[in-house]
Design an enzyme around this catalytic site. Structure first.
Site, PDB file in Angstrom:
ATOM      1  N   ASP A  49      35.530  18.680 -26.305  1.00 36.20           N
ATOM      2  CA  ASP A  49      35.106  19.703 -26.736  1.00 36.20           C
ATOM      3  C   ASP A  49      35.027  19.848 -28.470  1.00 36.20           C
ATOM      4  O   ASP A  49      36.054  19.457 -29.125  1.00 36.20           O
ATOM      5  CB  ASP A  49      35.947  21.351 -25.852  1.00 36.20           C
ATOM      6  CG  ASP A  49      34.477  22.401 -25.360  1.00 36.20           C
ATOM      7  OD1 ASP A  49      33.940  22.319 -26.521  1.00 36.20           O
ATOM      8  OD2 ASP A  49      35.039  22.942 -24.760  1.00 36.20           O
ATOM      9  N   ASP A  98      30.389  23.359 -27.922  1.00 39.36           N
ATOM     10  CA  ASP A  98      30.538  24.946 -27.935  1.00 39.36           C
ATOM     11  C   ASP A  98      29.346  26.131 -28.772  1.00 39.36           C
ATOM     12  O   ASP A  98      29.405  25.484 -29.685  1.00 39.36           O
ATOM     13  CB  ASP A  98      31.682  25.249 -28.693  1.00 39.36           C
ATOM     14  CG  ASP A  98      32.746  26.603 -28.327  1.00 39.36           C
ATOM     15  OD1 ASP A  98      32.738  26.817 -26.736  1.00 39.36           O
ATOM     16  OD2 ASP A  98      32.327  27.417 -29.071  1.00 39.36           O
ATOM     17  N   GLU A 154      25.801  23.606 -25.716  1.00 40.74           N
ATOM     18  CA  GLU A 154      26.425  25.192 -24.786  1.00 40.74           C
ATOM     19  C   GLU A 154      25.285  25.831 -25.333  1.00 40.74           C
ATOM     20  O   GLU A 154      25.742  26.798 -26.453  1.00 40.74           O
ATOM     21  CB  GLU A 154      27.421  25.633 -25.166  1.00 40.74           C
ATOM     22  CG  GLU A 154      27.875  27.125 -23.623  1.00 40.74           C
ATOM     23  CD  GLU A 154      28.905  28.206 -24.429  1.00 40.74           C
ATOM     24  OE1 GLU A 154      29.450  28.953 -23.663  1.00 40.74           O
ATOM     25  OE2 GLU A 154      29.950  27.359 -25.669  1.00 40.74           O
ATOM     26  N   HIS A 189      35.014  27.563 -17.287  1.00 44.67           N
ATOM     27  CA  HIS A 189      35.890  27.801 -18.070  1.00 44.67           C
ATOM     28  C   HIS A 189      35.809  29.438 -17.847  1.00 44.67           C
ATOM     29  O   HIS A 189      36.444  30.694 -18.024  1.00 44.67           O
ATOM     30  CB  HIS A 189      37.097  27.539 -18.681  1.00 44.67           C
ATOM     31  CG  HIS A 189      35.834  27.524 -19.824  1.00 44.67           C
ATOM     32  ND1 HIS A 189      34.849  26.552 -20.217  1.00 44.67           N
ATOM     33  CD2 HIS A 189      36.383  28.376 -21.186  1.00 44.67           C
ATOM     34  CE1 HIS A 189      34.368  26.638 -20.976  1.00 44.67           C
ATOM     35  NE2 HIS A 189      35.481  27.798 -21.864  1.00 44.67           N
TER      36      HIS A 189
HETATM   37  C1  NOJ Z   1      32.555  29.287 -25.440  1.00 39.65           C
HETATM   38  C2  NOJ Z   1      33.555  28.665 -24.731  1.00 39.65           C
HETATM   39  O1  NOJ Z   1      33.261  27.981 -23.818  1.00 39.65           O
HETATM   40  C3  NOJ Z   1      34.531  30.215 -24.869  1.00 39.65           C
HETATM   41  O2  NOJ Z   1      35.558  29.839 -24.028  1.00 39.65           O
HETATM   42  C4  NOJ Z   1      34.883  30.753 -26.095  1.00 39.65           C
HETATM   43  O3  NOJ Z   1      35.453  31.630 -25.962  1.00 39.65           O
HETATM   44  C5  NOJ Z   1      33.433  30.874 -26.834  1.00 39.65           C
HETATM   45  N1  NOJ Z   1      32.938  30.041 -26.740  1.00 39.65           N
HETATM   46  C6  NOJ Z   1      34.175  30.900 -29.012  1.00 39.65           C
HETATM   47  O4  NOJ Z   1      34.582  29.361 -28.697  1.00 39.65           O
END
Ligand code: NOJ
Length: 536
Positions: free
Chosen positions: A98, A194, A236, A312
């Site tokens: 990640d 992310d 993402e 998650h």
């Molecule tokens: C996306 C992540 O999937 C999430 O779990 C996280 O809280 C936020 N980005 C901030 O990093």
């Protein structure tokens, strides 16, 4: 189109705190993952996406990184990480890290220095302003936090312990690419990026997603770290449309391999409402429309999508859109068949392959997730009842996905020897657990195993065109066609029987959770029937 290993891959996401605890502290760890690699090999997956294991104060469970080149103590150390890479490789499993580079932890050395010494070059690694504007944090409240010592505010689009990095700063960008190269040298097979669509933000104009320089940065990153390395990179990208997805993932653009787009996930929520105002039932017509759009508009060779129900941050799909009662197993298989036979790279989130469900959280004291806790505080202040807040958290809250993996029907579901685990183990582990799933040849696990194998073997899953068929509202049926071969996928997304008529001369079953011959003869799908057949 040039084919890469990830076109035929199924990826398995591990949330390390909840996968397997090897040292009895109630928290999952790297050694726990190593101990379960044989299980993953049995499932057949090609790669693991490992949610963050870097050093972190764990304000957001590791998405707040204080050292990108060290491992959080609760998970083990770098030797464990290297052993994981090694042991995974022996089993043909790759590891995707990640990459959280929209922000760091406020405990990262860069931020500590930036805060202590406003004249340091590190100050400009972050985003400081004399006055806050109206930007809000995803985790509630203003996105600006006042720093007494320097009399300025810093930007945090997530928690105040997650200060946003300033991607305008060239030296910072270079440091990030160097860090990525370090991990690539260690042997990782790629990165899940992310909230990558936020790095091009222009805070003063209140632009956060899809900022004007986003794609320049990704191209630069590609040149600095990814070029000719055949890695899997997945962004993402909450705000992606098929057009935007092409910008990221068209191979000619040299940015990313694929995106996570969230348009179907948006159906969890009421249209134009805040996240916590959830939709009571799945709008199947909208789901069909959205998947069809992505399957047809992100053309082969022009970009690549990923396929997922869970991660998650999301509630368990069975609790939202499947059936957690008598049709739990059947609906889990139906949802898997529907998703995995489309074009894209499928992702399985830990526990999905055994049909895990949302947790019946009784009260706020059981909640660990910062997003849920901040939401509850804000909603209480606004006068919302605790009952309705808990209702939303039970339905939508991120901790639903984060309760420990259920390995057995024994103590703490075989996840940990501890008396107390960091989040409670679901009481339904007595029925829903890996041991039981492996022992039952008809379990959800084996449907996933078959889908993973098909993904490796069948080129039509990559190349085949997609066509939605006209059916009863709650039936999702599509055809995938390549050359002279055609495949029919039919899924009843409901607890009721549904009409389904289709003339088939001869057929070969590819995968099924029912007796498809009966369906075709009787022209009726029973609750959650799902199958795929090859047509002549
Ligand atoms: C996306 C992540 O999937 C999430 O779990 C996280 O809280 C936020 N980005 C901030 O990093």
């Amino acid at each position: 189109m040039k084919k890469h290993w990830w076109h035929k891959a199924t990826i398995y996401q591990i949330y390390p705190k909840s996968f397997m605890d090897s040292n009895g502290d109630g928290i999952g760890d790297l050694r726990g993952i190593i101990n379960k690699l044989d299980y993953l090999q049995k499932l057949g997956i090609t790669a693991v996406w490992l949610s963050p294991v870097y050093q972190s104060p764990m304000d957001d469970n590791g998405y707040d990184i204080s050292d990108y080149e060290a491992i959080a103590e609760i998970f083990g150390d770098m030797a464990d990480m290297e052993e994981l890479l090694d042991e995974a490789q022996k089993r043909g499993i790759r590891i995707i890290m990640d990459l959280v580079v929209n922000h760091t932890s406020d405990e990262h050395a860069w931020f500590v220095e930036a805060r202590q010494n406003p004249d340091s070059p590190k100050r400009d690694y972050y985003i400081w302003r004399d006055e806050p504007n109206a930007l809000v944090s995803t985790f509630s409240g203003s996105a600006w936090e006042y720093d007494e010592a320097s009399g300025q505010y810093y930007l945090h689009l997530f928690s105040k312990k997650q200060p946003d990095l300033n991607w305008e700063n060239e030296e910072l960008r270079q440091k990030i690419y160097d860090m990525m190269n370090c991990w690539i040298d260690k042997g990782v097979a790629g990165f899940r990026m992310d909230v990558i669509d936020l790095i091009g933000k222009i805070p003063d104009q209140e632009i956060t997603g899809n900022g004007p320089k986003l794609h320049d940065y990704l191209k630069e990153m590609h040149q600095a770290s990814l070029l000719n390395k055949d890695l899997l990179t997945v962004g993402e990208t909450w705000g992606a449309t098929p057009e935007i997805a092409k910008q990221y993932s068209n191979p000619d653009n040299q940015e990313l391999s694929m995106v996570f787009q969230f348009e179907h996930i948006g159906l969890l929520f009421k249209p134009d409402s805040p996240k916590w105002d959830y939709a009571k039932e799945l709008d199947v017509a909208a789901l069909k429309r959205i998947f069809t759009k992505w399957q047809t508009e992100l053309e082969l060779g022009q970009g690549w999508n990923s396929l997922f129900w869970n991660n998650h941050d999301l509630p368990r799909v069975l609790s939202s859109w499947g059936n957690t009662g008598p049709y739990r197993e059947k609906s889990a298989k139906a949802l898997a068949i529907l998703l995995h036979l489309m074009r894209g790279t499928p992702y399985i989130y830990q526990g999905e392959e055994i049909g895990m469900t949302n947790y019946p959280f009784a009260d706020l004291s059981q909640i660990e997730d910062i997003e849920s806790i901040n939401y509850a505080k804000e909603a209480l202040e606004k006068g919302q009842s605790m009952e309705s807040i808990m209702d939303s958290i039970r339905q939508i809250g991120r901790d639903n996905a984060r309760t420990p993996m259920q390995w057995t029907d024994g103590h703490q579901a075989g996840f940990s020897s501890a008396e107390k685990t960091w989040l409670p183990v679901h009481p339904n582990h007595e029925d829903i657990n890996v041991e039981a799933a492996l022992a039952n040849p008809d379990s959800i696990f084996y449907t996933y195993q078959k889908l993973v194998a098909l993904r490796k073997e069948e080129d039509w899953l990559i190349d085949g065109d997609f066509e939605l068929l006209e059916t009863a509202d709650k039936v999702f049926a599509y055809q995938r066609t390549t050359g002279d071969k055609s495949y029919l996928v039919v899924v009843n997304l409901s607890d009721q029987a549904q009409p389904f008529e289709f003339e088939v001369s001869s057929k070969e079953t590819i995968i099924s959770n029912t007796q498809e011959v009966k369906v075709l003869e009787s022209k009726t799908l029973q609750a959650w029937d799902a199958f795929c057949i090859a047509l002549d």
